[in-house]
Design an enzyme around this catalytic site. Structure first.
Site, PDB file in Angstrom:
ATOM      1  N   THR A 150      29.216  35.577  42.122  1.00  0.00           N
ATOM      2  CA  THR A 150      29.289  36.286  40.786  1.00  0.00           C
ATOM      3  C   THR A 150      29.476  35.630  39.628  1.00  0.00           C
ATOM      4  O   THR A 150      28.717  35.088  39.118  1.00  0.00           O
ATOM      5  CB  THR A 150      30.705  37.343  41.272  1.00  0.00           C
ATOM      6  OG1 THR A 150      31.639  36.471  41.547  1.00  0.00           O
ATOM      7  CG2 THR A 150      30.115  38.547  42.031  1.00  0.00           C
ATOM      8  N   THR A 187      40.075  36.038  52.392  1.00  0.00           N
ATOM      9  CA  THR A 187      39.858  36.151  50.767  1.00  0.00           C
ATOM     10  C   THR A 187      38.677  36.209  50.266  1.00  0.00           C
ATOM     11  O   THR A 187      37.621  35.979  51.081  1.00  0.00           O
ATOM     12  CB  THR A 187      40.445  34.590  50.259  1.00  0.00           C
ATOM     13  OG1 THR A 187      40.602  34.749  49.050  1.00  0.00           O
ATOM     14  CG2 THR A 187      39.463  33.282  50.682  1.00  0.00           C
ATOM     15  N   ASN A 400      38.000  35.791  30.865  1.00  0.00           N
ATOM     16  CA  ASN A 400      38.326  37.201  31.531  1.00  0.00           C
ATOM     17  C   ASN A 400      38.643  38.230  30.422  1.00  0.00           C
ATOM     18  O   ASN A 400      38.920  39.362  30.818  1.00  0.00           O
ATOM     19  CB  ASN A 400      39.372  36.693  32.361  1.00  0.00           C
ATOM     20  CG  ASN A 400      38.946  36.416  33.799  1.00  0.00           C
ATOM     21  OD1 ASN A 400      38.404  37.143  34.627  1.00  0.00           O
ATOM     22  ND2 ASN A 400      39.070  34.874  33.892  1.00  0.00           N
ATOM     23  N   THR A 405      32.580  43.078  29.073  1.00  0.00           N
ATOM     24  CA  THR A 405      31.902  43.637  27.489  1.00  0.00           C
ATOM     25  C   THR A 405      30.723  42.704  27.120  1.00  0.00           C
ATOM     26  O   THR A 405      30.686  41.620  27.641  1.00  0.00           O
ATOM     27  CB  THR A 405      33.044  43.504  26.619  1.00  0.00           C
ATOM     28  OG1 THR A 405      33.476  42.368  26.601  1.00  0.00           O
ATOM     29  CG2 THR A 405      34.190  44.679  26.863  1.00  0.00           C
TER      30      THR A 405
END
Length: 405
Positions: A150, A187, A400, A405
């Site tokens: 990601t 994790t 972050n 956005t």
């Protein structure tokens, strides 16, 4: 030749771009030619992604056996309700049909943004289009490692092998993680494959012990994800005599090598921490119990004040001692030794609970290093623990603050 998960006997994989993410691969398919024993650990967050729920269910119903893992990135399929549940089931169903296995033999994982409607049609079509591409070619292993990422800036792969009575046992793994890292189970996402022939209970015992001392000892930002999953598939294709006793030297060797690859992957995650400028190893000796040692390390490594001090190159040992004091572990603060250093130099900051006069220029040079070591010694017992963390930077905050956005 690159050695990775495709070197493990019977493991074929692929990583593809389906369009969920604009520029990167976003679908991984990992297949064992024969059913494999599985040990898995999942998030302990009360908010749980739909793929985690389904994978838990499949393992319970299929006696901890599986044959295929399908992973999408770009959408976490968490907090998505009935639509997300149907999507996870659709992923499993399509994968089972394409590989000709029972749907309960399919494990599903997702990673990405939480709360967005899941793009079921695109992902399912991607599964159907790419299942035929699976291969044991090493480049496919790297494709799969890239497809699960990601915010990561690089793929995380590992491989080790060792000998048991003339049989080469192979272990390969991939992982993803960069932010939202403070595991309390397995994790992030981590998928380990091995061809060893081992009893299910011993596999479970070895994996969970290795997870506790590797993935569960890392932190980037103190957040435990809704999608955390770590699992190992053991298909037995090495044809070694089945390991059935914990006292077997071969079991001990397997545990050692499994721990080696999990620590390798865990360290890669920390070195890729969002916005991180420093990789910090925390070493603690002299605790009463291993649990005490681990708890102190996790508390100190997770302290925002400690992490920001390391980012600012501030040798503020008081923050470290204060974090130790709120860890919930009983110890005598008047019997604590503490060093801050790197792999070359180590500066004693605290001796028997009292500050030591230090070489200011030396500590400044040490803290410029991108790899730091914080070492703590108690005088309570003989237990020890090691953990790994990153600093907390302005880049992390900026990234972050604008993630969705």
């Amino acid at each position: 030749m690159i050695q990775n998960i495709t070197n493990v006997r019977g493991i074929k994989v692929w990583g593809a771009h389906t369009g969920v993410k604009s520029m990167r691969r976003d679908l991984a398919l990992m297949y064992s030619e024969v059913p494999a024993k599985v040990s898995a650990t999942f998030t302990q967050n009360l908010v749980v992604a739909e793929p985690i729920k389904l994978s838990r269910k499949h393992l319970e119903e299929n006696n901890n056996m599986a044959q295929v893992i399908v992973v999408n990135s770009g959408n976490a399929n968490a907090c998505t309700g009935e639509q997300g549940r149907d999507a996870a089931e659709a992923m499993a169903k399509a994968t089972a049909e394409e590989f000709g296995v029972d749907v309960k033999s399919v494990l599903v994982a997702s990673t990405g943004i939480i709360g967005k409607p899941f793009p079921t049609e695109e992902v399912v079509q991607g599964i159907r289009d790419n299942a035929k591409n699976i291969t044991e070619n090493s480049r496919a292993g790297s494709f799969a490692a890239n497809a699960i990422l990601t915010t990561d800036t690089f793929a995380k792969e590992g491989y080790v092998d060792f000998d048991i009575d003339g049989n080469t046992i192979k272990i390969g793994g991939i992982a993803k993680g960069s932010g939202m890292i403070h595991p309390n189970m397995g994790t992030m996402l981590a998928f380990i494959f091995t061809d060893i022939n081992i009893d299910q209970k011993l596999l479970d015992r070895a994996f969970k012990e290795a997870v506790n001392n590797s993935f569960n000892m890392i932190t980037v930002d103190g957040d435990t994800s809704t999608n955390d999953m770590a699992c190992i598939m053991a298909n037995g294709m090495a044809d070694n005599e089945e390991i059935t006793k914990a006292s077997d030297p071969h079991y001990k060797l397997f545990k050692e090598k499994l721990f080696e690859i999990l620590v390798h992957l865990a360290k890669l995650i920390i070195s890729d921490g969002e916005g991180a400028s420093k990789f910090i190893e925390y070493r603690l000796n002299g605790a009463r119990t291993i649990e005490d040692a681990r708890q102190i390390v996790r508390t100190v490594s997770g302290s925002s004040l400690v992490k920001t001090a390391m980012f600012g190159r501030d040798p503020n040992w008081g923050r470290i001692l204060a974090a130790m004091g709120r860890s919930g572990v009983e110890f005598n603060p008047d019997k604590v030794d503490l060093w801050i250093g790197n792999e070359k130099d180590s500066v004693l900051m605290l001796e028997k609970g009292r500050p030591v006069e230090i070489d200011v220029q030396l500590i400044k040079r040490v803290l410029k290093d991108s790899n730091l070591v914080i070492e703590i010694k108690l005088y309570e017992g003989r237990a020890s623990a090691v953990g790994w963390g990153a600093d907390l930077t302005t880049d992390y905050v900026m990234f972050n603050s604008m993630y969705t956005t």
